[in-house]
Design a protein around this motif. Structure first.
Motif, PDB file in Angstrom:
ATOM      1  N   THR A 189     -14.702   4.034   0.942  1.00 48.21           N
ATOM      2  CA  THR A 189     -14.148   4.020   1.949  1.00 48.21           C
ATOM      3  C   THR A 189     -12.727   2.985   1.538  1.00 48.21           C
ATOM      4  N   LEU A 190     -12.179   2.353   0.218  1.00 50.72           N
ATOM      5  CA  LEU A 190     -11.315   1.849  -0.004  1.00 50.72           C
ATOM      6  C   LEU A 190      -9.819   1.401   0.752  1.00 50.72           C
ATOM      7  N   THR A 191      -9.822   0.167   1.332  1.00 52.78           N
ATOM      8  CA  THR A 191      -8.598  -0.002   1.938  1.00 52.78           C
ATOM      9  C   THR A 191      -7.611  -1.378   1.267  1.00 52.78           C
ATOM     10  N   SER A 192      -6.682  -1.137   1.344  1.00 49.76           N
ATOM     11  CA  SER A 192      -5.768  -2.415   0.953  1.00 49.76           C
ATOM     12  C   SER A 192      -4.865  -1.517   2.215  1.00 49.76           C
ATOM     13  N   GLN A 193      -3.767  -3.236   2.304  1.00 49.69           N
ATOM     14  CA  GLN A 193      -2.508  -3.879   3.275  1.00 49.69           C
ATOM     15  C   GLN A 193      -1.808  -2.850   3.316  1.00 49.69           C
ATOM     16  N   GLU A 194      -1.864  -1.144   2.141  1.00 51.52           N
ATOM     17  CA  GLU A 194      -1.404  -0.703   2.409  1.00 51.52           C
ATOM     18  C   GLU A 194      -1.645   1.117   2.689  1.00 51.52           C
ATOM     19  N   GLY A 195      -3.074   1.221   2.625  1.00 51.79           N
ATOM     20  CA  GLY A 195      -2.961   1.883   2.899  1.00 51.79           C
ATOM     21  C   GLY A 195      -4.948   2.439   2.674  1.00 51.79           C
ATOM     22  N   THR A 196      -5.504   3.094   3.235  1.00 46.99           N
ATOM     23  CA  THR A 196      -7.376   4.188   2.959  1.00 46.99           C
ATOM     24  C   THR A 196      -6.675   4.904   1.288  1.00 46.99           C
ATOM     25  N   VAL A 197      -7.642   4.881   0.838  1.00 47.05           N
ATOM     26  CA  VAL A 197      -8.398   6.143  -0.019  1.00 47.05           C
ATOM     27  C   VAL A 197      -9.886   5.765  -0.100  1.00 47.05           C
ATOM     28  N   GLN A 198     -10.477   7.508  -0.034  1.00 43.44           N
ATOM     29  CA  GLN A 198     -11.848   7.542  -0.512  1.00 43.44           C
ATOM     30  C   GLN A 198     -12.797   8.367  -1.820  1.00 43.44           C
ATOM     31  N   GLN A 240      -6.783 -17.776  -7.616  1.00 43.04           N
ATOM     32  CA  GLN A 240      -5.971 -17.512  -8.487  1.00 43.04           C
ATOM     33  C   GLN A 240      -6.975 -15.681  -8.916  1.00 43.04           C
ATOM     34  N   GLN A 241      -7.926 -15.246  -8.475  1.00 39.18           N
ATOM     35  CA  GLN A 241      -8.550 -14.464  -8.744  1.00 39.18           C
ATOM     36  C   GLN A 241      -8.708 -13.538  -7.739  1.00 39.18           C
ATOM     37  N   VAL A 242      -7.774 -13.608  -6.439  1.00 36.14           N
ATOM     38  CA  VAL A 242      -7.518 -12.697  -5.658  1.00 36.14           C
ATOM     39  C   VAL A 242      -6.231 -12.304  -6.210  1.00 36.14           C
ATOM     40  N   GLN A 243      -5.898 -13.073  -6.174  1.00 36.20           N
ATOM     41  CA  GLN A 243      -4.099 -12.857  -6.507  1.00 36.20           C
ATOM     42  C   GLN A 243      -3.672 -11.869  -7.811  1.00 36.20           C
ATOM     43  N   GLN A 244      -4.408 -12.477  -8.498  1.00 32.04           N
ATOM     44  CA  GLN A 244      -4.649 -11.392 -10.013  1.00 32.04           C
ATOM     45  C   GLN A 244      -5.317  -9.888  -9.609  1.00 32.04           C
ATOM     46  N   PHE A 245      -5.613  -9.884  -8.065  1.00 31.16           N
ATOM     47  CA  PHE A 245      -6.204  -8.678  -8.383  1.00 31.16           C
ATOM     48  C   PHE A 245      -5.621  -7.571  -7.140  1.00 31.16           C
ATOM     49  N   VAL A 246      -4.612  -8.091  -6.276  1.00 33.88           N
ATOM     50  CA  VAL A 246      -3.635  -7.278  -5.986  1.00 33.88           C
ATOM     51  C   VAL A 246      -2.365  -7.113  -6.890  1.00 33.88           C
ATOM     52  N   ARG A 247      -2.609  -8.159  -7.957  1.00 32.74           N
ATOM     53  CA  ARG A 247      -0.895  -7.760  -8.469  1.00 32.74           C
ATOM     54  C   ARG A 247      -2.109  -6.436  -9.967  1.00 32.74           C
ATOM     55  N   SER A 248      -3.489  -6.249  -9.371  1.00 32.28           N
ATOM     56  CA  SER A 248      -3.539  -5.230 -10.359  1.00 32.28           C
ATOM     57  C   SER A 248      -3.870  -3.459  -9.558  1.00 32.28           C
ATOM     58  N   LEU A 249      -3.196  -4.006  -8.347  1.00 29.41           N
ATOM     59  CA  LEU A 249      -3.737  -3.114  -7.334  1.00 29.41           C
ATOM     60  C   LEU A 249      -1.955  -2.736  -7.089  1.00 29.41           C
ATOM     61  N   GLU A 250      -1.142  -3.294  -7.341  1.00 29.54           N
ATOM     62  CA  GLU A 250       0.201  -3.174  -7.752  1.00 29.54           C
ATOM     63  C   GLU A 250       0.257  -2.252  -9.526  1.00 29.54           C
ATOM     64  N   ARG A 251      -0.397  -2.799 -10.277  1.00 31.17           N
ATOM     65  CA  ARG A 251       0.320  -2.233 -11.296  1.00 31.17           C
ATOM     66  C   ARG A 251      -0.644  -0.848 -11.436  1.00 31.17           C
ATOM     67  N   SER A 252      -1.945  -0.211 -11.199  1.00 30.49           N
ATOM     68  CA  SER A 252      -1.892   0.622 -10.526  1.00 30.49           C
ATOM     69  C   SER A 252      -1.677   1.908  -9.622  1.00 30.49           C
ATOM     70  N   GLN A 253      -0.771   0.900  -8.921  1.00 29.07           N
ATOM     71  CA  GLN A 253       0.317   1.878  -7.834  1.00 29.07           C
ATOM     72  C   GLN A 253      -1.310   2.430  -7.120  1.00 29.07           C
ATOM     73  N   PHE A 254      -2.119   1.486  -6.712  1.00 31.33           N
ATOM     74  CA  PHE A 254      -2.996   1.853  -5.730  1.00 31.33           C
ATOM     75  C   PHE A 254      -2.517   2.356  -4.029  1.00 31.33           C
ATOM     76  N   SER A 255      -1.226   2.057  -4.146  1.00 27.85           N
ATOM     77  CA  SER A 255      -0.427   2.883  -2.322  1.00 27.85           C
ATOM     78  C   SER A 255      -0.574   3.863  -3.163  1.00 27.85           C
ATOM     79  N   LYS A 256       0.014   4.442  -4.200  1.00 27.28           N
ATOM     80  CA  LYS A 256       0.477   6.393  -4.815  1.00 27.28           C
ATOM     81  C   LYS A 256      -0.560   6.650  -3.242  1.00 27.28           C
ATOM     82  N   PHE A 257      -1.776   6.269  -3.349  1.00 27.38           N
ATOM     83  CA  PHE A 257      -3.178   7.091  -3.051  1.00 27.38           C
ATOM     84  C   PHE A 257      -3.351   7.210  -1.385  1.00 27.38           C
TER      85      PHE A 257
END
Length: 381
Positions: A343-352, A308-325
């Motif tokens: 260096t942070l990487t999600s399934q959407e990409g990487t930011v540093q 459940q925490q993993v799912q909440q974290f994924v939703r927080s990435l979506e709300r913060s528009q992490f993929s925009k970076f």
């Protein structure tokens, strides 16, 4: 870091990830050592407050012990007293505009490079001294041999304090209660615009007594210039640059994309120790941390959060528009040293980004970083 990561991913990726994914053969080692964000490098070096820093002045960004010790030793030598007779009563992170820490000597040539560091106020109970230092205390300069106590925040006139807090509250769209005056210095401005004239504005060339006041908010600081009573005040926009300019990460320097079972990955490198760590979050809630280059996997650890925490974290990435970076890097200031790069990487990409400039990242990205740090902190062995 670039060379180390490239070698690691080219030669050891299969071995490491095979070991990580096979839960049956993972041994749970000692508790996960957290690599913090903005304060990661300095928290482990935090001061004992007994005779170095007054408890009420402890701030979220702790003053590193080597910096405090260097300042106390230097002043004790100058005054011919023991360091235990001195206290650090205030400190703030600063980015100095030149290699002389904005305190050049007569006829001294100063390199024109930004130098991250600290402004530190030391007292023996009777006198106060102001120091400028770099980030690790190896370079320091005495700014004032006897700073009057009225330069400290507790001597700031109530009218000025109230005016500045109200202005900051409106600016940040926050209530006044979480805002704090973290620095206040008496100033004599050279014109009626408090040295902050707008384009094409006509300012009377007259000396104006007043204050330079620094207000701390949630993840941000604001600098104001005021007159003596606070009836006139202006925001120092240049001092309040809060968004770093990103650069594109070259394709050759991007880490490999995530395996489908991995939700998120952080690679931290640099700092005083110069080590590189990788932390991955898997869909099943495992949080696995290894030190890159550790042939025996002696520093590998495994902890867990709920699905459940993993799912909440994924939703927080979506709300913060992490993929925009995606694939953006927010570099450290020119001349900076001993910082940690993340260096942070999600399934959407990487930011540093780096620990020096974390508080100056775009707000949405700060939100994503905070969500990641919270999930790491909540992991259980």
């Amino acid at each position: 870091m670039k060379i180390m990561l490239k070698n690691y991913f080219n030669t050891n990726q299969g071995r490491i990830f095979t070991a990580l994914i096979l839960t049956g053969i993972l041994s749970v080692t000692s508790g996960l050592t957290l690599v913090k964000g903005a304060t990661g490098a300095s928290t482990n070096l935090s001061l004992e407050t007994s005779n170095e820093v007054l408890k009420e002045n402890i701030k979220p960004n702790r003053l590193p012990r080597p910096v405090a010790n260097a300042v106390l030793r230097d002043l004790a030598r100058r005054q011919g007293i023991f360091t235990r007779q001195l206290q650090i009563i205030d400190y703030n992170q600063q980015t100095w505009r030149n290699g002389c820490l904005e305190l050049p000597q007569a006829d001294e040539f100063c390199t024109q490079a930004l130098v991250p560091g600290w402004r530190i106020v030391v007292s023996n109970g009777k006198q106060n001294w102001v120091y400028h230092t770099n980030n690790n205390g190896r370079s320091l300069r005495l700014a004032s041999a006897n700073t009057p106590s009225e330069n400290l925040p507790n001597k700031l006139p109530t009218s000025v304090k109230n005016a500045v807090l109200q202005a900051a509250s409106r600016r940040l769209q926050q209530p006044i209660s979480p805002l704090t005056i973290i620095e206040a210095q008496q100033q004599t401005w050279r014109d009626s615009c408090l040295e902050l004239a707008n384009p094409d504005e006509l300012c009377t060339q007259a000396l104006v007594s007043g204050w330079r006041v620094v207000v701390g908010g949630v993840g941000q600081t604001l600098v104001y210039h005021t007159n003596q009573t606070g009836s006139a005040l202006r925001l120092n926009q240049k001092a309040n640059e809060t968004t770093l300019g990103p650069v594109q990460i070259p394709a050759s320097e991007l880490p490999p994309p995530l395996d489908r079972d991995i939700v998120f990955r952080q690679i931290s490198s640099g700092g005083f120790a110069g080590r590189t760590y990788e932390t991955v979050l898997l869909k099943d809630g495992r949080l696995i941390r290894v030190r890159i280059g550790d042939a025996n996997d002696s520093e590998r650890s495994v902890r867990r959060v709920s699905v459940q925490q993993v799912q909440q974290f994924v939703r927080s990435l979506e709300r913060s528009q992490f993929s925009k970076f995606r694939n953006l890097s927010y570099p450290a200031p020119s001349g900076a040293a001993d910082y940690i790069t993340y260096t942070l990487t999600s399934q959407e990409g990487t930011v540093q980004y780096n620990d020096i400039s974390q508080n100056n990242l775009p707000k949405n990205l700060q939100t994503a970083v905070k969500a990641w740090n919270q999930i790491v902190a909540s992991a259980q062995s």
